[in-house]
Structures are given as structure tokens and as C-alpha cells.
Design a protein around this motif. Structure first.
Motif, PDB file in Angstrom:
ATOM      1  N   LEU A   1       0.666  -1.147   0.334  1.00 27.51           N
ATOM      2  CA  LEU A   1       0.132   0.153  -0.392  1.00 27.51           C
ATOM      3  C   LEU A   1       1.269   1.295  -0.089  1.00 27.51           C
ATOM      4  CD1 LEU A   1      -2.755   1.208   0.171  1.00 27.51           C
ATOM      5  CD2 LEU A   1      -3.023   0.598   2.547  1.00 27.51           C
ATOM      6  N   SER A   2       2.044   1.032   0.779  1.00 29.09           N
ATOM      7  CA  SER A   2       2.924   2.534   0.893  1.00 29.09           C
ATOM      8  C   SER A   2       3.147   2.553  -0.652  1.00 29.09           C
ATOM      9  CB  SER A   2       4.008   2.011   1.936  1.00 29.09           C
ATOM     10  OG  SER A   2       3.546   2.177   2.923  1.00 29.09           O
ATOM     11  N   THR A   3       4.046   1.658  -0.633  1.00 29.14           N
ATOM     12  CA  THR A   3       4.667   1.441  -1.702  1.00 29.14           C
ATOM     13  C   THR A   3       3.503   2.123  -3.411  1.00 29.14           C
ATOM     14  OG1 THR A   3       6.279  -0.070  -1.971  1.00 29.14           O
ATOM     15  CG2 THR A   3       5.705   0.695  -4.803  1.00 29.14           C
ATOM     16  N   LEU A   4       2.557   1.905  -3.610  1.00 25.83           N
ATOM     17  CA  LEU A   4       1.041   2.191  -4.523  1.00 25.83           C
ATOM     18  C   LEU A   4       0.725   3.512  -3.831  1.00 25.83           C
ATOM     19  CD1 LEU A   4      -1.108   1.433  -6.706  1.00 25.83           C
ATOM     20  CD2 LEU A   4      -1.862   0.922  -4.661  1.00 25.83           C
ATOM     21  N   ALA A   5       0.777   4.302  -2.857  1.00 24.69           N
ATOM     22  CA  ALA A   5       0.430   5.376  -2.288  1.00 24.69           C
ATOM     23  C   ALA A   5       1.867   6.598  -3.388  1.00 24.69           C
ATOM     24  CB  ALA A   5       0.039   5.338  -1.212  1.00 24.69           C
ATOM     25  N   VAL A   6       2.582   5.407  -2.996  1.00 26.56           N
ATOM     26  CA  VAL A   6       3.958   7.124  -3.345  1.00 26.56           C
ATOM     27  C   VAL A   6       3.959   6.838  -5.163  1.00 26.56           C
ATOM     28  CG1 VAL A   6       6.368   7.175  -3.806  1.00 26.56           C
ATOM     29  CG2 VAL A   6       5.760   6.673  -1.659  1.00 26.56           C
TER      30      VAL A   6
END
Length: 105
Positions: free
Chosen positions: A48-53
Motif C-alpha cells: 500500500l505504501s509503495t502504491l500510494a507513492v
């Protein structure tokens, strides 16, 4: 107020087009999230963090606003390793799935 204040099918379709909402109700960011998973991360899994970035959006917004509808439509899966795109997402975006992704189908 276009159309003289009367809501018609044509007026509604024109409004949705202006808002970049497609026939399934996906807006620009819904499609951007799916496209990022499909193209940048070869279908996933992606955290999720990678996708958000990758899409320039807050984690909480993706998780609380966008994910539920994409999950409901069957275009996104949440796995212990991260988010993955489904075959339906590839079809909707008109993208060829990666050659090495038998688990998606």
C-alpha cells in the motif's frame, strides 16, 4: 447548469465525461491505481505504501476511498503480500496482462 436545468440521459453522460468517470463508475484515480499495479508493478503484489507513492495519494485515502469499490468490482485483490490486479482490471484498462502471471487468471 447545462441543458436548461433538466437532467436527461445525455446531460448525465456529458457530466460524467467531464468528471472523467467511465461506464463502471471509475474515476481518473481509480484507473491510475489499477494502471500503476498493472504496468509499473506487473500486476502486483505491491504494498500500500509503495502504491500510494506511485500514484501520489495518501495511503489512507487509497485504502478507505478507492480500494473498497475496486475490490467490490473484482478488479483488485488484497493478499498478505500486497495488492494485485485481477484479469478484469486488465480487460477494463485494455492492457495485455504480463506473460508470467498465471495466478491472476
Amino acid at each position: 447548469m447545462r441543458g436548461g436545468g433538466t437532467v436527461t440521459a445525455d446531460a448525465a453522460a456529458a457530466a460524467l465525461e467531464l468528471l472523467e468517470v467511465d461506464e463502471l463508475g471509475l474515476d481518473r484515480l481509480d484507473r491510475e491505481i489499477l494502471r500503476a499495479i498493472c504496468e509499473k508493478f506487473a500486476g502486483g503484489p505491491v504494498g500500500l505504501s509503495t502504491l500510494a507513492v506511485a500514484v501520489g495519494e495518501e495511503r489512507d485515502t487509497i485504502e478507505d476511498v478507492y480500494e473498497p469499490y475496486l475490490l467490490q468490482l473484482g478488479m483488485l485483490k488484497r493478499t498478505p503480500r500486497g495488492r494485485t490486479a485481477t484479469a478484469r482490471a486488465y480487460v477494463h484498462l485494455d492492457i495485455a496482462p504480463p506473460a508470467v502471471a498465471p495466478a491472476l487468471f
